[in-house]
Design an enzyme around this catalytic site. Sequence first.
Site, short mmCIF file in Angstrom:
data_model
loop_
_atom_site.label_atom_id
_atom_site.label_comp_id
_atom_site.label_asym_id
_atom_site.label_seq_id
_atom_site.Cartn_x
_atom_site.Cartn_y
_atom_site.Cartn_z
N GLY A 194 0.97 -1.29 -0.03
CA GLY A 194 -0.01 0.13 -0.04
C GLY A 194 0.80 1.39 0.15
O GLY A 194 0.72 2.30 -0.92
N ASN B 106 9.61 4.99 4.08
CA ASN B 106 11.11 5.24 3.99
C ASN B 106 11.24 6.76 4.64
O ASN B 106 10.54 7.55 4.27
CB ASN B 106 11.51 5.50 2.31
N GLU C 20 1.71 5.77 7.67
CA GLU C 20 3.17 5.83 7.40
C GLU C 20 3.97 7.19 7.70
O GLU C 20 5.19 6.87 8.24
CB GLU C 20 3.31 6.00 5.70
#
Length: 959
Positions: free
Chosen positions: A349, A353, A386
């Site tokens: 998905g 990083n 994220e």
Amino acid sequence: ERSYNICKVTLKPETMANITDADPKGSPPSKKAKTLARADEPAAGKALNATLAASTKTNPPKPQEVLRVDYKPLMYTVAKVSLDFKLFERRTVVESILTVEKNDAEKTSGNDKNDEDGLILDGDETVVSLLKLSVDGCDDLAPDADYILKPGKLIIKAETLRRGASNSNSAMIVRSTVEIVPEDNTQLSGLYKDGAMYCSQCEAEGFRRISYYPDRPDNMATFEKVRIEADANDFPVLLSNGNLVEEGECEGGSTTGKRKFAIWSDPFPKPSYLFALVAGDLGHLEDNFTTMSGRKVLLRFYSEHKNVSKLQYALESLKRAMKWDEDTFGLEYDLDLFNVVAVESFNMGAMENKSLNVFNTSCVLADPVTSSDANYINVERIIGHEYFHNWTGNRVTCRDWFQLTLKEGLTVFRDQQFSGQVNNCEAVNRIEKVLYIRGHQFKEDDGPMSHPIRPDAYIAMDNFYTGTVYRKGAEVIRMYDTILGSQGFRKGMDLYFKRHDGCAVTCDDFLAAMADANDVDLSQFSRWYSTSGTPVVTYSSTFDEEKGLYQLTLSQSSRSEKPLLIPIAIGLLDKETGDEVVPTKVLQLKECTETFDFPGLEGHIIASILRNFSAPVKLVPASGTVDENDLAVLASRDTDGFNRWDSAQKLYEAAILKVMSKEPCEDTLNRVLETFGQTLKDKGISDDSIRAFTLILPSEATLAESVKVVDPLAIRSARKHVKKAIASKFKDELLDAYDKLTAKIEAGGGTFKVDGVSVGCRRLRNVFLGYLCSSGEQKEAAALATKHFNLATGMTDKLAAFNLLVSMSGEGESDRENAIETFYKDANGDSLVLNKWFACQADADLPDVLDRVVKLYSSHPDFTLKNPNRCRALVLTFAMNAAAFHDEEGKGYKFLGDVLAKLDKVNSKVAARTTASCLIGWKRYNEKRASLMKAQLERLKDMPGISNDLLEIVTKGLK
């Protein structure tokens, strides 16, 4: 000096000399080491690992199982990294400079008695050609004597390292030059080319497909310099982690035009799985966010130019997530630049990083014409997820991949809290998450791939990015919050970061922080990390009216040898009035069986148990039979929104299962109708989404978890029977409610909003539409759905109608075909809309759905196995269309087997993680279906060249 508080930083000349071999503008190489003078020149001689590569391709090594108990720290670790990427068509050269240090850890992976006594670098020789290797300037290294090449490994011997070190404690410099071909990388792991864009994906073990490196999460190194060079016209945007140091033009090669370079530096140590690189001709949207300490952060979202207009909602979501993390956990972003890139072909998905998040386009692009409310909700959730990884995953990461739930379970919990709180829809959010747990994760718990949230072994780590590790892991984190309270949980989080910032740690370290911060013993709770399967909690109760004593007895059973600590949230209601006589309290079930007393009560008492789904368990009555009268009361009167929905679900389920087993069900069905009617008209329900969810019948996947032998056709038939009975009974009321909501939406002037009220209104109206199209009158249903489809002002309503129209037959057939044609034309080539078009047809309730899917798969020009989104949309959706996929002749199984045989060669991770799992549950079906499913698994297992990813799933599936 390097400054971390601006987007571009400058380095002292002597510092630059230490971390680069050549001036970025193309001046002569440094004398410190020999490097390729020009990246576009052909490599001289044979690759150092060419023989090994040929051998590996011809005779792949046997899969090796990795065990958690075998973990040992590395003997030598990489402390600093410098990388130089030169991107050319079908040839990318990567030069690396690794600063290597001896690890002080007591127990390391090497010893003086084996050939792994040295620096162990991971590398996939089948895609990485090793051109040059040197240690401290010495490039005259002898194979076997100085270094050893093994399948997947490059080991530089300790003696070789010690020769170059000035003393036993000094750092050593290891340089290498490799060549890769991203254009051939259909696995989408490592560095690959997606259309006109280069992109990387390194989690879990993708960096070894870029260069030789200790590709494991416990080696946290500072990537001091990443230089990227590419054609200036085709790749004007060059991105990597951290801060932008410098960018500009440089001389091209002998056959190229102008080149561009960019240099990035990331001050925070990170494992290789968090490395990222993107190069392309991209547009962007930007904004700023000021942190709680006053730092101004530049936010940039990149995509193909045509999609830039669809990035606004994601950008707004990021700002909400950054503010929420500051307010809730006191966690602030730590750099001045945060980049996000949308990529069309992506296995996952999204990927967290450091400072360069890479997103599947389906999880970041959104606008009303192409995106449904579910898409918008998903974008916000994943953007939050994220971003939250910056602390729970990046600043503190996992020691080894067995600890994956440490970062993923914790971060899923955080994104769930964020989504529920910022949109003021915690009950709705909780319902959505529990639907997944019961419909999918429980199935995984009961299948051959069942594993604890912290697995003990794996062959292919990518197979363990599962609902268990993520979603059940989040439930375990939620139990910490339930047991300790929100303030206690915050104290534990604060101590966790204080102790472990910048470290790679374990689940035990997290538990210790929670326990120590709150001065509690959580040793019993730790058993959740090592227990697979779904625990079962049974309940029974007694009430002594004379003493006013209500007693609740709870018992637990699980695969744990000793009892788990299970938090059970409970409230008590007066059965006659519905008043709450005991507000929610959390019971801690620590023994196999415990009885809890509630004195001082009177009247008829009914218990509301497992409120808010306080533990990931199955709750069943000790008698084996649910009290339908109690369920009816709770479904209409429970003061807890989640349990009110849950009780209605259980009542609906009871009716459906009785229809399926042909038991007398008139009384149960009457209770269902009464509950449905009360929910439909109850003015006390102010949230349309809660009302909508309470009116929806349990999914086929959820119902399948309640039977011993799964008969998908019988489940679908029984569910449709109950739905039709409800639709027939309340046809007039449903139509009236539908018309009122239609008028309400039209009165709003067509302005699209994604707030809770607007989403709830659309959701409830589409639930009404679904019932109205279930009465059995195809012509009438098709006309209503077509009108809904044609008048839709956004994708949410259009998709709801389209989902119904694709299953129309008889008098609705022409409307179905017209809708399919119209939806495709309206998509106008938009990839995300086309995915919806493929998925809806694959999920249709039609007798010839397999033939339709096969035709789309084999001959439609917009279908390709190389795009994970497209593959999932058609193939996986069909495999989850249970009644169609589980046709008793096994045609669906054979189709999937055929697809997997091809897909494994293209993208083994997608083959294993998203499709093969549909075959491994064969033991849950009748003998005929089971034998046909098993036959496909046997066929795949015997397939020449099968990947480790698919082999692990298939092998476990056959046990």
